[in-house]
Design a protein around this motif. Structure first.
Motif, PDB file in Angstrom:
ATOM      1  N   LEU A  57     -70.639  18.927 -33.606  1.00  0.00           N
ATOM      2  CA  LEU A  57     -69.342  18.737 -33.451  1.00  0.00           C
ATOM      3  C   LEU A  57     -68.592  17.589 -33.828  1.00  0.00           C
ATOM      4  N   THR A  58     -67.623  17.673 -34.374  1.00  0.00           N
ATOM      5  CA  THR A  58     -67.013  16.321 -34.852  1.00  0.00           C
ATOM      6  C   THR A  58     -65.207  16.360 -34.617  1.00  0.00           C
ATOM      7  N   VAL A  59     -64.903  15.732 -33.684  1.00  0.00           N
ATOM      8  CA  VAL A  59     -63.665  15.601 -33.206  1.00  0.00           C
ATOM      9  C   VAL A  59     -62.806  14.721 -33.913  1.00  0.00           C
ATOM     10  N   ILE A  60     -61.647  15.016 -34.322  1.00  0.00           N
ATOM     11  CA  ILE A  60     -60.533  14.102 -34.990  1.00  0.00           C
ATOM     12  C   ILE A  60     -59.558  13.854 -33.768  1.00  0.00           C
ATOM     13  N   ARG A  61     -59.270  12.622 -33.128  1.00  0.00           N
ATOM     14  CA  ARG A  61     -58.566  12.329 -32.299  1.00  0.00           C
ATOM     15  C   ARG A  61     -57.493  11.010 -32.543  1.00  0.00           C
ATOM     16  N   PRO A  62     -56.274  10.933 -32.133  1.00  0.00           N
ATOM     17  CA  PRO A  62     -55.409   9.731 -31.981  1.00  0.00           C
ATOM     18  C   PRO A  62     -55.993   8.703 -31.361  1.00  0.00           C
ATOM     19  N   LYS A  63     -55.614   7.397 -32.048  1.00  0.00           N
ATOM     20  CA  LYS A  63     -56.114   6.221 -31.272  1.00  0.00           C
ATOM     21  C   LYS A  63     -55.287   6.154 -30.020  1.00  0.00           C
ATOM     22  N   SER A  64     -54.183   6.693 -29.952  1.00  0.00           N
ATOM     23  CA  SER A  64     -53.210   6.605 -28.463  1.00  0.00           C
ATOM     24  C   SER A  64     -53.579   7.627 -27.456  1.00  0.00           C
ATOM     25  N   SER A  65     -54.745   8.531 -27.682  1.00  0.00           N
ATOM     26  CA  SER A  65     -54.879   9.850 -27.129  1.00  0.00           C
ATOM     27  C   SER A  65     -55.080   9.554 -25.355  1.00  0.00           C
ATOM     28  N   TRP A  66     -54.590  10.367 -24.598  1.00  0.00           N
ATOM     29  CA  TRP A  66     -54.694  10.248 -23.330  1.00  0.00           C
ATOM     30  C   TRP A  66     -55.924  10.757 -22.716  1.00  0.00           C
TER      31      TRP A  66
END
Length: 532
Positions: A57-66
């Motif tokens: 699994l590869t997850v794309i996440r924003p830098k500001s993620s909570w």
């Protein structure tokens, strides 16, 4: 004889094991594009199950993620810079405005301003998402890395539809973990939705509507149209024009998904038309309760025969106005039950000795405890589904978004009560709680829903994973997908057919009239000539 029976059981067991093995999908590669907050809570459940079955699994996440952590044993992450700062408290600011309007100024002007604020918040959220997708597609090295990985599919939550654009750009099969899309509730984009008995989100109606309610239901479509055409859609139109090689729109791309894993079921939802590529996995995140931590177990056991109540307003709500929290605490203090309350704001001055205020609760484990009596909740989908699973009646205090609609479904089935913010006070809150606790029909009805939910051929989570792996094995599921989304609106509603048929009838009538008039004219002319 006994030996023969054991041998037959062994053969059947071996056959079943072989069947499961042959249906599994070993070592698939999945690209995930999740949405943060409570949406991540249920996406993580899928991630954990897929990881346990050997998928990469590869997850794309924003830098500001909570909540979406950069480092995890479950997945590899790709972190993308976004434009959210710590000062951007969209939901908290909106919630305070909702509470102020509902409990005070409920004028038409205030309501209109609230709608403008909602559209502004939605526009900004989708704008930030689109900027993040643009940053991914402008990074040629990252795009090449994503292409070289040769993923089997993209799994995304289309409430914010960046993953939908990315899946189409990479030409990968698309599976949606969905209830909400860019225009609202997902069913309305993919399945026939008769306005006569399918209530629109926000209408507050059930599937039994009066004439006035049906009029209101139809008028609510204008909000969906406005949101799609002027608030959300334009942000995605810019991405589509720039990065995709043909003209379309974001709703059409969402409609083209291979499988919709719908986070609801018909124990909870009102019956309505659906489609063959919609898989219902309502309550997939629910599971049997585990033992409580020692301190919580001691507090719960001290409740005796009265039992205990829990209260939580979800992951997005950081605090509520002080007068409201004082009213809640005072109402709790008047009850014989013990109370466990997840509350992050200042400690209310009216807290009683029976109330334990905490920053976090093991909600599922508390709902599954034998001494639980009621659940005070805001009406988020996850909490409602967990309450159904464990058979715990709900006192709902809806705050915003889909919460009132969720609770309407519970109240209509007799498994809970709704207390609107406009009716909220210490007295009304305490009165509603006492009715929920004293009237056994609420618990009986909720336990019936729990029994119906559990009476399925396979667990919702197993069903969800089966269909994800099905898409991997078959390189998509286009044979389950209706092609209606490729049709223009006038073809879908057969307007062109009706116009042609109407034209044929008109031509036929006019032709018949013309022929009759011509025959009559000729007949008259002949008679006239004979008479002369």
């Amino acid at each position: 004889m006994k030996s023969l029976s054991n041998q037959s059981h062994f053969i059947v067991g071996l056959f079943l094991a072989f069947s499961v093995f042959t249906l599994s999908c070993s070592g698939g590669k999945i690209l995930l594009y999740p949405v943060d907050g409570s949406h991540w809570v249920n996406m993580k459940v899928l991630i954990e199950e897929l990881h346990s079955r050997g998928h990469s699994l590869t997850v794309i996440r924003p830098k500001s993620s909570w909540y979406i952590t950069e480092n995890s044993p479950l997945y590899t992450s790709i972190t993308i810079a976004d434009e959210i700062s710590e000062s951007d408290n969209f939901f908290e600011e909106y919630l305070l405005k909702v509470i102020a309007i509902e409990r005070g100024d409920a004028s038409g002007l205030s309501f209109l301003k609230l709608q403008v604020d909602l559209f502004s918040m939605l526009s900004k959220a989708h704008y930030i998402m689109c900027k993040m997708v643009s940053a991914i597609l402008e990074d040629k090295m990252l795009v090449k890395r994503l292409q070289d990985e040769q993923y089997d599919l993209v799994l995304t939550d289309p409430a914010l539809a960046g993953g939908v654009i990315l899946a189409r750009y990479l030409k990968l099969p698309l599976v949606l973990n969905v209830r909400w899309i860019t225009t609202g509730e997902g069913h309305f984009a993919i399945a026939p939705s008769p306005m006569s008995y399918v209530p629109l989100p926000g209408s507050g109606h059930t599937d039994k509507m009066s004439f006035t309610q049906r009029v209101k239901n139809v008028l609510f479509q204008s909000f969906t149209f406005f949101q799609d055409r002027f608030v959300v859609g334009p942000h995605y139109d810019v991405l589509i024009d720039k990065y995709l090689d043909y003209k379309t729109d974001i709703v059409s791309l969402i409609q083209a998904a291979d499988i919709w894993l719908m986070r609801t079921d018909f124990v909870f939802e009102f019956p309505r038309p659906t489609m063959p590529n919609v898989v219902y996995m309502g309550g997939f995140q629910c599971k049997p309760s585990k033992p409580l931590p020692a301190d919580l177990e001691a507090f719960v056991q001290s409740s005796g025969d009265h039992g205990f109540i829990i209260m939580s307003l979800g992951t997005l709500v950081k605090s509520i106005p002080a007068d409201m929290s004082n009213d809640i605490a005072a109402a709790f203090a008047s009850l014989p039950q013990k109370v466990i309350w997840r509350h992050l704001g200042d400690r209310p001055s009216t807290v009683g000795n029976n109330t334990l205020i905490v920053d976090w609760i093991p909600q599922n484990d508390l709902l599954g405890h034998p001494k639980i009596k009621a659940f005070v909740a805001h009406g988020g989908t996850n909490g409602v589904q967990e309450a159904i699973y464990h058979g715990v009646p709900i006192l709902g205090v809806p705050l915003f978004f889909d919460q009132f609609d969720n609770l309407i479904r519970i109240q209509e089935k007799g498994a809970g009560k709704i207390l609107k913010l406009s009716e909220f006070s210490s007295h009304t809150f305490g009165q509603a709680l006492r009715e929920l606790l004293s009237n056994t029909s609420y618990r009986t009805n909720m336990q019936r829903l729990s029994s119906l939910h559990r009476d399925q051929p396979m667990r919702p989570l197993d069903s969800a994973v089966f269909w994800i792996e099905y898409v991997m094995r078959n390189k998509g599921a286009t044979h389950l997908r209706s092609e209606f989304y490729n049709m223009p609106w006038y073809s879908y509603h057969s307007v062109d057919v009706l116009l042609v048929l109407f034209t044929v009838v008109v031509v036929f009538v006019f032709s018949t009239v013309a022929i009759i008039r011509y025959v009559c004219y000729k007949t008259c002319c002949k008679r006239k000539l004979k008479n002369e």
